[in-house]
Design a protein around this motif. Sequence first.
Motif, PDB file in Angstrom:
ATOM      1  N   MET A  14       0.918  -1.197   0.051  1.00  0.00           N
ATOM      2  CA  MET A  14      -0.061   0.113  -0.055  1.00  0.00           C
ATOM      3  C   MET A  14       0.938   1.379   0.030  1.00  0.00           C
ATOM      4  SD  MET A  14      -3.133  -0.415  -0.538  1.00  0.00           S
ATOM      5  CE  MET A  14      -3.242  -1.620  -1.447  1.00  0.00           C
ATOM      6  N   PHE A  15       2.010   1.015   0.184  1.00  0.00           N
ATOM      7  CA  PHE A  15       3.237   2.381   0.004  1.00  0.00           C
ATOM      8  C   PHE A  15       3.013   2.707  -1.342  1.00  0.00           C
ATOM      9  CE2 PHE A  15       4.206   1.076   4.483  1.00  0.00           C
ATOM     10  CZ  PHE A  15       4.075   2.382   5.084  1.00  0.00           C
ATOM     11  N   SER A  16       3.527   4.028  -1.515  1.00  0.00           N
ATOM     12  CA  SER A  16       3.373   4.540  -2.904  1.00  0.00           C
ATOM     13  C   SER A  16       4.829   3.699  -3.625  1.00  0.00           C
ATOM     14  CB  SER A  16       3.618   5.918  -3.106  1.00  0.00           C
ATOM     15  OG  SER A  16       4.734   6.180  -2.468  1.00  0.00           O
ATOM     16  N   LEU A  17       4.705   3.608  -4.908  1.00  0.00           N
ATOM     17  CA  LEU A  17       6.162   3.412  -5.523  1.00  0.00           C
ATOM     18  C   LEU A  17       7.437   4.000  -5.222  1.00  0.00           C
ATOM     19  CD1 LEU A  17       4.871   2.544  -9.161  1.00  0.00           C
ATOM     20  CD2 LEU A  17       5.405   0.959  -7.784  1.00  0.00           C
ATOM     21  N   ALA A  18       7.086   5.464  -5.086  1.00  0.00           N
ATOM     22  CA  ALA A  18       8.087   6.066  -4.633  1.00  0.00           C
ATOM     23  C   ALA A  18       8.893   5.637  -3.059  1.00  0.00           C
ATOM     24  CB  ALA A  18       7.972   7.402  -4.498  1.00  0.00           C
ATOM     25  N   MET A  19       8.032   5.493  -2.277  1.00  0.00           N
ATOM     26  CA  MET A  19       8.455   4.837  -1.004  1.00  0.00           C
ATOM     27  C   MET A  19       9.213   3.254  -1.320  1.00  0.00           C
ATOM     28  SD  MET A  19       8.778   5.716   2.203  1.00  0.00           S
ATOM     29  CE  MET A  19       7.764   6.839   2.902  1.00  0.00           C
ATOM     30  N   GLN A  20       8.366   2.725  -2.040  1.00  0.00           N
ATOM     31  CA  GLN A  20       9.074   1.310  -1.913  1.00  0.00           C
ATOM     32  C   GLN A  20      10.378   1.145  -2.618  1.00  0.00           C
ATOM     33  OE1 GLN A  20       6.373  -1.506  -3.781  1.00  0.00           O
ATOM     34  NE2 GLN A  20       4.378  -0.526  -2.662  1.00  0.00           N
ATOM     35  N   ARG A  21      10.419   2.027  -3.488  1.00  0.00           N
ATOM     36  CA  ARG A  21      11.611   2.168  -4.157  1.00  0.00           C
ATOM     37  C   ARG A  21      12.693   2.839  -3.246  1.00  0.00           C
ATOM     38  NH1 ARG A  21      10.838   5.724  -8.631  1.00  0.00           N
ATOM     39  NH2 ARG A  21       9.356   4.198  -9.212  1.00  0.00           N
ATOM     40  N   ARG A  22      12.579   3.546  -2.370  1.00  0.00           N
ATOM     41  CA  ARG A  22      13.382   4.123  -1.594  1.00  0.00           C
ATOM     42  C   ARG A  22      13.870   3.083  -0.349  1.00  0.00           C
ATOM     43  NH1 ARG A  22      13.110   8.512   3.309  1.00  0.00           N
ATOM     44  NH2 ARG A  22      15.140   9.205   3.031  1.00  0.00           N
ATOM     45  N   MET A  23      12.871   2.303   0.013  1.00  0.00           N
ATOM     46  CA  MET A  23      13.338   1.280   1.011  1.00  0.00           C
ATOM     47  C   MET A  23      14.080   0.412   0.324  1.00  0.00           C
ATOM     48  SD  MET A  23       9.702   0.323   2.872  1.00  0.00           S
ATOM     49  CE  MET A  23       8.488   1.263   3.604  1.00  0.00           C
ATOM     50  N   ASP A  24      13.909  -0.278  -0.924  1.00  0.00           N
ATOM     51  CA  ASP A  24      14.647  -1.056  -1.437  1.00  0.00           C
ATOM     52  C   ASP A  24      16.125  -0.317  -1.752  1.00  0.00           C
ATOM     53  OD1 ASP A  24      12.665  -2.655  -1.788  1.00  0.00           O
ATOM     54  OD2 ASP A  24      12.122  -2.267  -3.727  1.00  0.00           O
ATOM     55  N   MET A  25      16.101   0.820  -2.213  1.00  0.00           N
ATOM     56  CA  MET A  25      17.560   1.385  -2.255  1.00  0.00           C
ATOM     57  C   MET A  25      18.459   1.444  -1.018  1.00  0.00           C
ATOM     58  SD  MET A  25      16.603   4.177  -5.301  1.00  0.00           S
ATOM     59  CE  MET A  25      18.342   5.160  -5.058  1.00  0.00           C
ATOM     60  N   MET A  26      17.585   1.949  -0.191  1.00  0.00           N
ATOM     61  CA  MET A  26      18.394   1.874   1.207  1.00  0.00           C
ATOM     62  C   MET A  26      18.768   0.558   1.777  1.00  0.00           C
ATOM     63  SD  MET A  26      16.584   4.619   3.863  1.00  0.00           S
ATOM     64  CE  MET A  26      17.260   6.391   3.848  1.00  0.00           C
ATOM     65  N   LEU A  27      18.008  -0.510   1.622  1.00  0.00           N
ATOM     66  CA  LEU A  27      18.393  -1.781   2.068  1.00  0.00           C
ATOM     67  C   LEU A  27      19.548  -2.319   1.212  1.00  0.00           C
ATOM     68  CD1 LEU A  27      14.938  -3.614   2.518  1.00  0.00           C
ATOM     69  CD2 LEU A  27      16.685  -3.123   4.355  1.00  0.00           C
ATOM     70  N   GLN A  28      19.423  -2.130  -0.030  1.00  0.00           N
ATOM     71  CA  GLN A  28      20.731  -2.433  -0.850  1.00  0.00           C
ATOM     72  C   GLN A  28      21.934  -1.785  -0.519  1.00  0.00           C
ATOM     73  OE1 GLN A  28      19.482  -1.828  -4.999  1.00  0.00           O
ATOM     74  NE2 GLN A  28      18.033  -3.217  -4.742  1.00  0.00           N
ATOM     75  N   ASN A  29      21.855  -0.412  -0.360  1.00  0.00           N
ATOM     76  CA  ASN A  29      22.948   0.281   0.132  1.00  0.00           C
ATOM     77  C   ASN A  29      23.214   0.626   1.390  1.00  0.00           C
ATOM     78  OD1 ASN A  29      23.151   0.669  -2.651  1.00  0.00           O
ATOM     79  ND2 ASN A  29      21.951   2.395  -2.863  1.00  0.00           N
TER      80      ASN A  29
END
Lengths: 300, 210
Positions: A14-29
Amino acid sequence: MMFQDNNTRHDSDMFSLAMQRRMDMMLQNANKLFSLGWLRKRLWKEFVNLIGETPATEYGNYSRVLLGGYERRFMWEYLSVCQKSISDLKRILENAYDDTDPLKELLEEREELIREFARMPLSKTWECVKNDNHSWRNFARRLPFADFSRKEDITRFFLILDRISVITDILCRKAKEYGLEVDYSSLDTYDVQEQRKQISDEVLIEAIKSVGSFLTTDSTWTAVYCVLRDDYGIQNQSQFERDVQKFGLKKLAKCPDGTVSRTIANNVYLSLSIEDWPSDKKFTKLAAALREAIKAELAK
Amino acid sequence: MASKEREYINKMRRQYRSPIEWLKDVETRYGADAEQKLSYKEAQDIYSESIGWAIWNDIAMQDFWAEECGYGHQWNEDNPKPIIQKVLATLNTMADHLRRGRELGLSEMEQQVVDTLWGWVPHNYEDNYVACAREVSKAIVRLLPADTEIRSEEGYALYYNKVLGEVKKLAEKHDVDFDTSGYNLSVGYLYEWLSNEYGLVSEDACDWEE
């Protein structure tokens, strides 16, 4: 569908795509974004300088000095919670049950914390903070220190930041800095991104010069690229080509744009890791020679 | 032709009720004691429709709903009181936020741009953000390609880059926090939200409606 029970925060549909992308990027980096040894050092230096600059008559009003300005507030808030979570993490590491792995627990905890951190309004531009002297100042100026109603948010922000950074340091095999004894033998089995090794241009140029006899045709540069890809995580092919052109090594073959992608397309085995290449190829010999040359350069 | 896409997007935007409309509806039906009378099913409807409204209108609001009433909270039919209270509180906050924007004389688009630039709702409509949003929305309309042009991914990328350049300039002018040296949540919101303004719709979406 939407309201199944037993769902955790991980189902972030239910989170927006922008937020999901942010979480993924933070976890990756995560290892890059939250290795904050440099920040501690810079802030501590700043703090010591501040004491030096303050006249002795002001010592009585020292809290006023510390709270003047957003950067000082940032420094004070960060240093005051800094490494607060060590005793708690020490307890987790020392008192683990025999059948559980504390490092795995820490990994899971860090993932949860990073997801929470990414969703915090205050962390909006955390990705812009880098290891230099002005980016953390920019970040500090954006925090709403003047808004008293958000004091709790700010405290929570710094506590979470500190905990993530300490866990990151432990997972990056730096536990000794905190006086902790950790057994890292199990860590290799988890999907932890190691901090990538860095290689400087000078070392690379010297190593390339010493294997210059191999580099007779344009396509041989692909082997150099593959060594950098496997050992140092360099992925950008066109950037590599541009770098080589910038080095301007005159006696060697040139590396025109598109060399690497063309060579890999024609020799498919090059897309595998170097250990899996056929041993009789010229590329394999070049890669082995270059690796030894880099090792020799680094040893100097 | 863009008119078809525009029609589709307008339809999607009007398909869901906004928080203000929902609140009015709840108040007319239940009055002051909505907390006692609202059923679990209705709370679900409010939540999912508000998320749908936010996806098409105001992306920052979507994250607020997900944060406040999302999966992390107990959607338990046997004990529905806590989540109903939570949904009503969030609905009130959101409607209040939209109303305050209207009182300041902001159009819908301007209010959405403020939310995008701020990167979080609710907020206090800082003066520099409002001033910046007014100019940004003018730029968004000005730079929009003509309705006769066909909408495509490439066209959107060009349009988005133009708008981003304009936003950067205006943000600097009004002292708005819009750092793009790393991933900035506002930029992510802008990218998502602007595709609606532009009229970027997946190819079969319009046909499917017919």
